[in-house]
Write a protein that holds these residues in place. Structure first.
Motif, mmCIF file in Angstrom:
data_model
loop_
_atom_site.group_PDB
_atom_site.id
_atom_site.type_symbol
_atom_site.label_atom_id
_atom_site.label_comp_id
_atom_site.label_asym_id
_atom_site.label_seq_id
_atom_site.Cartn_x
_atom_site.Cartn_y
_atom_site.Cartn_z
ATOM 1 N N ASP A 37 0.826 -1.209 0.000
ATOM 2 C CA ASP A 37 0.000 0.000 0.000
ATOM 3 C C ASP A 37 0.862 1.263 0.000
ATOM 4 O O ASP A 37 0.356 2.366 0.194
ATOM 5 C CB ASP A 37 -0.947 0.006 1.192
ATOM 6 C CG ASP A 37 -0.219 -0.080 2.540
ATOM 7 O OD1 ASP A 37 1.002 -0.345 2.541
ATOM 8 O OD2 ASP A 37 -0.864 0.122 3.580
ATOM 9 N N TYR A 283 -6.654 -2.227 0.743
ATOM 10 C CA TYR A 283 -7.042 -2.244 2.150
ATOM 11 C C TYR A 283 -7.915 -3.459 2.422
ATOM 12 O O TYR A 283 -8.234 -4.235 1.521
ATOM 13 C CB TYR A 283 -7.781 -0.945 2.503
ATOM 14 C CG TYR A 283 -7.001 0.289 2.106
ATOM 15 C CD1 TYR A 283 -5.772 0.569 2.690
ATOM 16 C CD2 TYR A 283 -7.478 1.164 1.131
ATOM 17 C CE1 TYR A 283 -5.035 1.689 2.313
ATOM 18 C CE2 TYR A 283 -6.743 2.280 0.750
ATOM 19 C CZ TYR A 283 -5.527 2.537 1.337
ATOM 20 O OH TYR A 283 -4.783 3.632 0.969
ATOM 21 N N GLY A 333 -6.450 -0.292 7.116
ATOM 22 C CA GLY A 333 -5.190 -0.549 6.455
ATOM 23 C C GLY A 333 -4.662 -1.922 6.807
ATOM 24 O O GLY A 333 -5.137 -2.580 7.743
ATOM 25 N N ASP A 339 -7.016 5.772 9.644
ATOM 26 C CA ASP A 339 -7.139 6.974 8.819
ATOM 27 C C ASP A 339 -6.600 6.667 7.422
ATOM 28 O O ASP A 339 -5.390 6.514 7.221
ATOM 29 C CB ASP A 339 -6.356 8.126 9.439
ATOM 30 C CG ASP A 339 -6.588 9.448 8.704
ATOM 31 O OD1 ASP A 339 -7.102 9.431 7.555
ATOM 32 O OD2 ASP A 339 -6.242 10.505 9.269
ATOM 33 N N LEU A 340 -7.499 6.559 6.439
ATOM 34 C CA LEU A 340 -7.131 6.239 5.064
ATOM 35 C C LEU A 340 -7.507 7.410 4.144
ATOM 36 O O LEU A 340 -8.055 7.227 3.058
ATOM 37 C CB LEU A 340 -7.836 4.953 4.611
ATOM 38 C CG LEU A 340 -7.645 3.741 5.535
ATOM 39 C CD1 LEU A 340 -8.435 2.542 5.018
ATOM 40 C CD2 LEU A 340 -6.176 3.382 5.681
ATOM 41 N N THR A 341 -7.202 8.593 4.595
ATOM 42 C CA THR A 341 -7.593 9.809 3.881
ATOM 43 C C THR A 341 -7.211 9.730 2.401
ATOM 44 O O THR A 341 -6.089 9.349 2.058
ATOM 45 C CB THR A 341 -6.934 11.035 4.527
ATOM 46 O OG1 THR A 341 -7.378 11.138 5.881
ATOM 47 C CG2 THR A 341 -7.299 12.304 3.771
ATOM 48 N N GLU A 342 -8.134 10.099 1.568
ATOM 49 C CA GLU A 342 -7.965 9.996 0.118
ATOM 50 C C GLU A 342 -7.346 11.267 -0.456
ATOM 51 O O GLU A 342 -7.641 12.374 -0.009
ATOM 52 C CB GLU A 342 -9.335 9.760 -0.537
ATOM 53 C CG GLU A 342 -9.324 9.563 -2.024
ATOM 54 C CD GLU A 342 -10.720 9.237 -2.537
ATOM 55 O OE1 GLU A 342 -11.209 8.120 -2.253
ATOM 56 O OE2 GLU A 342 -11.338 10.098 -3.187
ATOM 57 N N GLY A 360 -5.393 6.188 -0.988
ATOM 58 C CA GLY A 360 -6.301 6.360 0.134
ATOM 59 C C GLY A 360 -7.714 6.120 -0.369
ATOM 60 O O GLY A 360 -7.952 5.981 -1.570
ATOM 61 N N ASN A 361 -8.664 6.051 0.527
ATOM 62 C CA ASN A 361 -10.038 5.788 0.103
ATOM 63 C C ASN A 361 -11.001 6.607 0.957
ATOM 64 O O ASN A 361 -11.103 6.401 2.176
ATOM 65 C CB ASN A 361 -10.353 4.297 0.216
ATOM 66 C CG ASN A 361 -11.605 3.923 -0.554
ATOM 67 O OD1 ASN A 361 -12.675 4.469 -0.321
ATOM 68 N ND2 ASN A 361 -11.462 2.981 -1.483
ATOM 69 N N TRP A 364 -13.543 5.501 3.801
ATOM 70 C CA TRP A 364 -13.127 4.878 5.066
ATOM 71 C C TRP A 364 -13.959 5.339 6.258
ATOM 72 O O TRP A 364 -14.160 4.582 7.210
ATOM 73 C CB TRP A 364 -11.641 5.137 5.329
ATOM 74 C CG TRP A 364 -11.289 6.549 5.696
ATOM 75 C CD1 TRP A 364 -11.005 7.558 4.832
ATOM 76 C CD2 TRP A 364 -11.182 7.111 7.017
ATOM 77 N NE1 TRP A 364 -10.715 8.725 5.521
ATOM 78 C CE2 TRP A 364 -10.812 8.472 6.861
ATOM 79 C CE3 TRP A 364 -11.348 6.599 8.300
ATOM 80 C CZ2 TRP A 364 -10.621 9.314 7.957
ATOM 81 C CZ3 TRP A 364 -11.157 7.441 9.390
ATOM 82 C CH2 TRP A 364 -10.799 8.782 9.205
#
Length: 616
Positions: A37, A283, A333, A339-342, A360-361, A364
């Motif tokens: 990732d 993810y 993750g 925290d998977l901030t896009e 990122g997505n 989330w």
């Protein structure tokens, strides 16, 4: 014609720590380091200028044949050139695990073998004479940063390069003499009949330094994959190779240090060529959990199921056993990151100009009511497969999730498809809240928690009554949402998850309506894009997991012949290496979306196994 290869034509390689995609011309066009990732080192998959690593014959780009060595994740490509024949084998090296100490970063115990952070590429001339070329051009940080190679020994057989202002360091070892021109390392040599050579790219090492060592590593890698596959249980049936390849793909999408399984190895491969539905799938989704455990247990991979289940619990509750559970997210993750901030990578063109490229997505932190049911169902499935018990803090955390499902069952949400339009009261989301209450009651009864078992079962019964009142249209079919009468492929989960028995007329009417009205050339659409507010415009392909769900649902309602016919059609759509992306364009047979997709292969295992069992 686009110079981007079709998505389904890529080969997928893995050592269960990292993975890559190999184009038909022998170019590695997707590799992210140091984790799968992380930012890409080779990113030509998403921009032809974002780095690649080709190894193969000179002036011949179309192979004669490509296959996996049976039972392995070793890709074999056979080339017919004007002067001879060449066989190339590509793999991530997997070596036997030593007892020298714990592997850094590992939360799980590696069994039998483990990756060493090295891609090995071997070539053997089997007839005539073949000129061989290697071109290795890493572009760090998603194709934005080149760096110069340099010799790191007193020979021409080793080169090194380091990411500027970063932690990734690569070394290239070869039996051929290596040259370098700035950011590009290269080989140009010839092999005569019976001769072999290798190139090895390492970021952790140690890499092989001789042909004998390379051959030994190749043999060890083949043995690892075949030994792992042999521990599973597979039917003696013509469809067995599809199940085996799906099992190997799931194993390849796993992240051995934590036990996570990624939804896919890629980001931003589009649902529509040139469109904006481009997402990062590197993810783990909670909704995949129950299906993943079912598939692993079905095939006899109890250890992998245990490790995956342990990852899910740790992602949800953290390391502190006595700490209350945090709010349940829809995805995490591969080390449990929350925290998977896009963000968008605007300098990349995207596959066939499909923008934006996202990492990122943004989903989330969406509100999706199905996650509670999927998690509690996974726990219920796991405990019925031999797990002895769950400790009190975990039980109290799960109890909180059951209560959350009951409390929020009437709330609108973004649904299983993570629509970016306004929240709605999706029928499938309500059913998953029922699932949480129903499976929770089952768990509570087995633990002797009678008060909760009684209360949750009453709540489940009330939820079911409400769904049957609001979620069924005048034709006796389940509707997409309480606010409309649209069909939705997620409703195929109702019989699969046991909401009603398969012979219920409402279930049969819904399954047949989806088969007849929500399909293109028999393959299933998620929904009708012109009547569903997804937040985006444009067409999308048929969603392959939904087509496999339809196979299962048709078989369950007694439409076995129709289920078998659809199964055969879906198997015929498999990529050249029996891999599946997320979607299929029925007008061209082209695969779309992230690749390879775990959810699709999970559904294949379930549906194909179900039909084989029905044959007796």
């Amino acid at each position: 014609m686009s110079d981007f290869p079709p998505i389904a034509d890529y080969g997928f390689l893995s050592d269960c720590e990292n993975n890559c995609l190999v184009a038909p011309d022998g170019s590695i066009e997707w590799l992210s380091l140091p984790r799968p990732d992380s930012p890409s080192v080779f990113g030509a998959l998403l921009d032809r200028n974002a780095g690649s690593f080709r190894f193969g014959p000179v002036n011949t780009l179309v192979p004669d044949q490509r296959r996996y060595l049976p039972g392995t994740m070793v890709l074999e490509t056979t080339w017919h050139t004007p002067t001879g024949w060449l066989v190339v084998k590509d793999m991530f090296i997997v070596r036997p695990v030593s007892d020298e100490g714990r592997r850094a970063g590992y939360e799980r115990v590696p069994r039998v073998g483990a990756g060493v952070g090295t891609i090995l590429r071997t070539a053997t001339c089997i007839s005539g004479k073949v000129d061989v070329v290697a071109m290795c051009l890493p572009m760090f940080d998603y194709g934005s940063t080149p760096s110069a190679w340099s010799y790191d020994t007193d020979s021409y057989h080793s080169l090194a390069v380091r990411q500027p202002d970063g932690d990734v360091a690569l070394r290239l070892h070869s039996s051929f003499k290596l040259g370098q021109v700035g950011a590009r390392a290269y080989v140009r040599d010839a092999l005569n009949e019976g001769e072999s050579g290798f190139v090895a790219l390492t970021w952790a090492g140690p890499a092989p330094t001789s042909q004998e060592e390379a051959n030994a590593d190749a043999d060890a890698t083949v043995s690892f994959w075949r030994d792992w596959l042999s521990t599973g249980t597979f039917p003696d049936h013509p469809w067995r190779p599809f199940i085996e390849r799906s099992a190997l793909t799931l194993k390849g999408l796993s992240y051995a240090p934590t036990g996570a399984i990624m939804a896919a190895s890629t980001t931003s491969l589009p649902e529509t060529p040139g469109g904006a539905r481009n997402w990062d799938y590197r993810y783990t989704w909670i909704r995949d959990t129950g299906f993943t455990l079912r598939a692993l247990y079905r095939l006899g991979y109890d250890w992998e199921a245990l490790e995956y289940f342990a990852f899910i619990l740790e992602a949800v509750r953290g390391k502190d056993l006595n700490k209350p559970f945090s709010e349940l997210q829809i995805m995490y993750g591969i080390s449990g990151e929350r925290d998977l901030t896009e963000r968008t990578i605007d300098h990349l063109s995207g596959w066939r100009d499909s923008k934006p490229v996202r990492v990122g997505n943004g989903a989330w932190n969406q509100h999706q009511n199905d996650v509670w049911g999927m998690l509690v169902d996974a726990v219920d499935s796991h405990l019925h497969r031999g797990a002895e018990q769950i400790i009190d803090p975990v039980w109290e955390g799960l109890a909180g999730f059951v209560e959350d499902a009951i409390k929020h069952a009437g709330d609108g949400d973004q649904g299983i498809w993570e629509i970016r339009g306004d929240p709605q009261h999706f029928t499938q989301s309500a059913v998953m809240c029922w699932l949480a209450a129903d499976r929770g009651a089952d768990l509570a009864q087995e633990r002797g928690d009678t008060e909760r078992a009684t209360g949750w079962q009453q709540a489940a019964d009330a939820l079911k009554a409400d769904i049957l009142d609001k979620g069924v249209d005048e034709k006796g079919r389940f509707r997409q949402a309480y606010e409309n009468d649209e069909l939705d492929a997620s409703l195929l989960l109702l019989p699969i998850m046991g909401f009603l028995p398969p012979d219920d007329e409402r279930i049969k009417a819904t399954v047949l309506a989806i088969a007849n009205e929500l399909t293109e050339d028999d393959l299933v659409l998620r929904y009708k894009v012109d009547t569903t507010d997804t937040g985006f415009s444009g067409k999308e392909g048929t969603f392959t997991i939904c087509s496999w769900w339809l196979v299962s649902a048709l078989a369950m309602i007694g439409e076995t012949d129709r289920a078998r016919a659809l199964c055969k059609k879906l198997l015929s759509y498999a990529g050249p290496l029996n891999l599946y992306a997320e979607e299929i364009d029925t007008s061209t047979g082209e695969h779309l979306g992230n690749f390879p997709q775990a959810f699709t292969h999970l559904a294949l295992i379930e549906a194909v196994s179900q039909l084989i069992e029905a044959e007796g």
